[in-house]
Every structure is written in C-alpha cells, then in structure tokens.
Design a protein around this motif. Sequence first.
Motif, PDB file in Angstrom:
ATOM      1  N   GLU A 219       0.853  -1.183   0.000  1.00 42.32           N
ATOM      2  CA  GLU A 219       0.000   0.000   0.000  1.00 42.32           C
ATOM      3  C   GLU A 219       0.886   1.228   0.000  1.00 42.32           C
ATOM      4  OE1 GLU A 219      -3.271  -0.090   2.843  1.00 42.32           O
ATOM      5  OE2 GLU A 219      -3.068  -2.283   2.995  1.00 42.32           O
ATOM      6  N   ASP A 220       0.598   2.160  -0.919  1.00 43.86           N
ATOM      7  CA  ASP A 220       1.395   3.381  -0.955  1.00 43.86           C
ATOM      8  C   ASP A 220       0.872   4.383   0.067  1.00 43.86           C
ATOM      9  OD1 ASP A 220      -0.693   4.992  -2.133  1.00 43.86           O
ATOM     10  OD2 ASP A 220      -0.153   4.225  -4.116  1.00 43.86           O
ATOM     11  N   GLY A 281       5.884   3.406   0.168  1.00 46.34           N
ATOM     12  CA  GLY A 281       4.817   2.496   0.564  1.00 46.34           C
ATOM     13  C   GLY A 281       5.291   1.492   1.591  1.00 46.34           C
TER      14      GLY A 281
END
Length: 394
Positions: A219-220, A281
Amino acid sequence: MSDELDVHVNHRPAGKLFRESGEFVFSYSEKANPDAFVSLTMPVRKKDYSHPQLHPVFEMHLPEGYLLSVIKKQFAKLTDTDDFGLLRLLAPNIRGRVEFNPDDHSGETSLSLEKLLHSDNPTLFEELVSRFALRSALSGVQPKVLATLENKATLRLEDYIVKAWGPDYPELALNEYCCMLACQYAGIPVPEFYLSDDESLFIMKRFDLKDSGEALGFEDMCVLQAKQREEKYTGSYEQIAKTIKTFVSAENKKASLEQFFKMMVLNNILQNGDAHLKNFGLVYESIDSIRLAPAYDVVCTTAYIRQDISALTLMGSKKWWPRKHMERFGVQVCDLSAIKARELYEECLRAIATVQLYIADRLSREPAGEKAELLAHLQTLIANNIATSKPARR
C-alpha cells in the motif's frame, strides 16, 4: 457491464466492491476472516466502507498519464473509462494480494527478459504496450508497462515493470538507473533492476511478488493517508515518517525509519522532485509483519527542470536541505541518535561517490549530446554534495 466486482485476498473471497447512488461501497463477506483485510486502513467489519470516490486502496491500481491515455483511446468507445470502468477493465489482469474477479483471469503471455535487455528493435516498447496494456495497473505518468517475462536464469515467468522515455525527459532510463544504483550502494533495499543495452528501457522486477508466487501486501502512502491519487503532492515527509511509525511492525520500525532517512538523504542529494506520496509504501506478509517497501521511482528531476523543488514539504519548506538539516530531520523525525544519523549520512555519501566513478567513466567515453548532459548534471550534483557535506558540528 455490472457495477460490481468480487474482491479476493490471498485467493480467498473477501467481499464485494460496488457503485450505488453515486457512492463507492465495499462490503466484507460475512465469512471473511480478520486476515482478509483489503487494506491496513480497512479492517474486516460488518459495516460497509462507503466513499464518495473510489477507495484509495482500489484506486491505487488505476493507470495514470501515458498508460491511461493509451487505454482510454483503445476502449472509450466500448466501455466507461471512469475510475470504476477502468478498474473493471483491468480487474481480470490484476495480480497481487488483492485481486478482482479471479475466475476471469486471462492466461499468461510472455517474452524473455534477455530479449528486452539486448534487443535493437526501436518499436519494442510500443509492441509491449499493445500486448500488455490491460495487464498494467501502474500509477505514474512516465511511459511504462507491466510485462510477464521469462527469466533465463530461473526459467520462471516473472512480472517486470518496463519504463521508456520520451522527448520531454531524455535519457530517463539512464537517469533512474544511476539513482537506483546510489540507493543500492547505500544499502537501501531495492527491487532487481536492469538497463537495456541501448539504454532506452529501465526494467524493474515487481517486489510484491515472491519467487514462490506468493503475493505480499503493498500500500502506498496515498492509501495509508486516505488520499486520492490527485493529492499525491500534498503533505510532508514528516507525515510519511508518522505513517511508518503508525503501521510498521514493532520489530521492523527501527530498520524502516533508518531506511526512510537514507532514502530522504539520497532524494535530497540527487534532487528527486518526484518523491511524492505514491512513491513510498509499505509491504507486508501479514498484519504482524509490516515494513517499509524497497526504494523505487528515484530520479533526478532537476536534470529536466533546473529549478525544480521537492515534491512534499520537509521542515515546512519544499527545498533542498544541507546536511545539518537532514541530520536534524533524522534525529527529530526518524528517531535516530545523532551518531546514527551521521553514520547513515556517511553511508549515502560513500554510495554516491561510487556512482560518481561510474558516471565519470561513462562521461569519458560519451560524445556531446543529451546523454552527456544528463551525466554531467548528476556528476555536478554529487561532487557539490561531497564537497559541502562535512559532518555537522556537535
């Protein structure tokens, strides 16, 4: 076409994403286990997650810039190409921890990594785009495509991000290669990366897929800070450090903050004005094993925009900071001791000194032109930082 997508996590049904009354809704299945979360920010619960725009964790898969224009040109007459339409179009080909409608996944199509590295075909990238555009759920405006390549050494099919460049950003592949070398020499985790023989392509292996085929969660910072992709230039590097402290597992926090500090030092030295929220991320095997993702998308933007500034604020300003301020950032924000901040900065200086040798060798053999101009600009940045980066007085 249905405005509904089945969402799976680690190949198991997790819930449904749908559009209803102008809202985007994600609803977990009643049978979803706690480890079937689609995002660190969206734990499994009975209540739906409603959002006026596509949830950041799903929007993360949407293409931008070059790829977006290619896909819209090809498919605008056949289907909606708004955010949900694009996700629905790409869904059968999205591979990772989170997948959509996996029963619809298309078969593999591949070519060899060796062919990409050693080809003299000037239209090869355009051919890749026509072949893999719908498999390329990649953000960023740079021309890039996600291709399945056969690795000659392992004989496995593996996913690589292949990047090209246009006249606006000449020699961008070489630029990124030099900057990623600096990260690698500084001991920062980086994906496997290559530069093609003709230096037209920068090729990077996906770091969220293990050799075993198991997918890591990724997930960024836009997702983790609940921001849409158009907000990627808003915020600060202090907020990224805070996000690391909030989500990263206790055993990985120290190493992740040290890695983040070194990434910030090199972004500052190499004047990477595109180090925005989507270029940082977290990766994870589970909720108990979260760490900072490897460095990626590191380039020197002042090679093209001479007066370019930092993508986000640092200490309240978008500027390139000298060493003493960066070390202060390390101590005050990354929880480093003064001695550790100094040691890590020295590691970065040794790394760019090594890259400087590579650049000097290249320059000695390079005729005048855009490639020589890029290398000379990088050489000047590195030389100036080495000359002025004496340890801060205590």
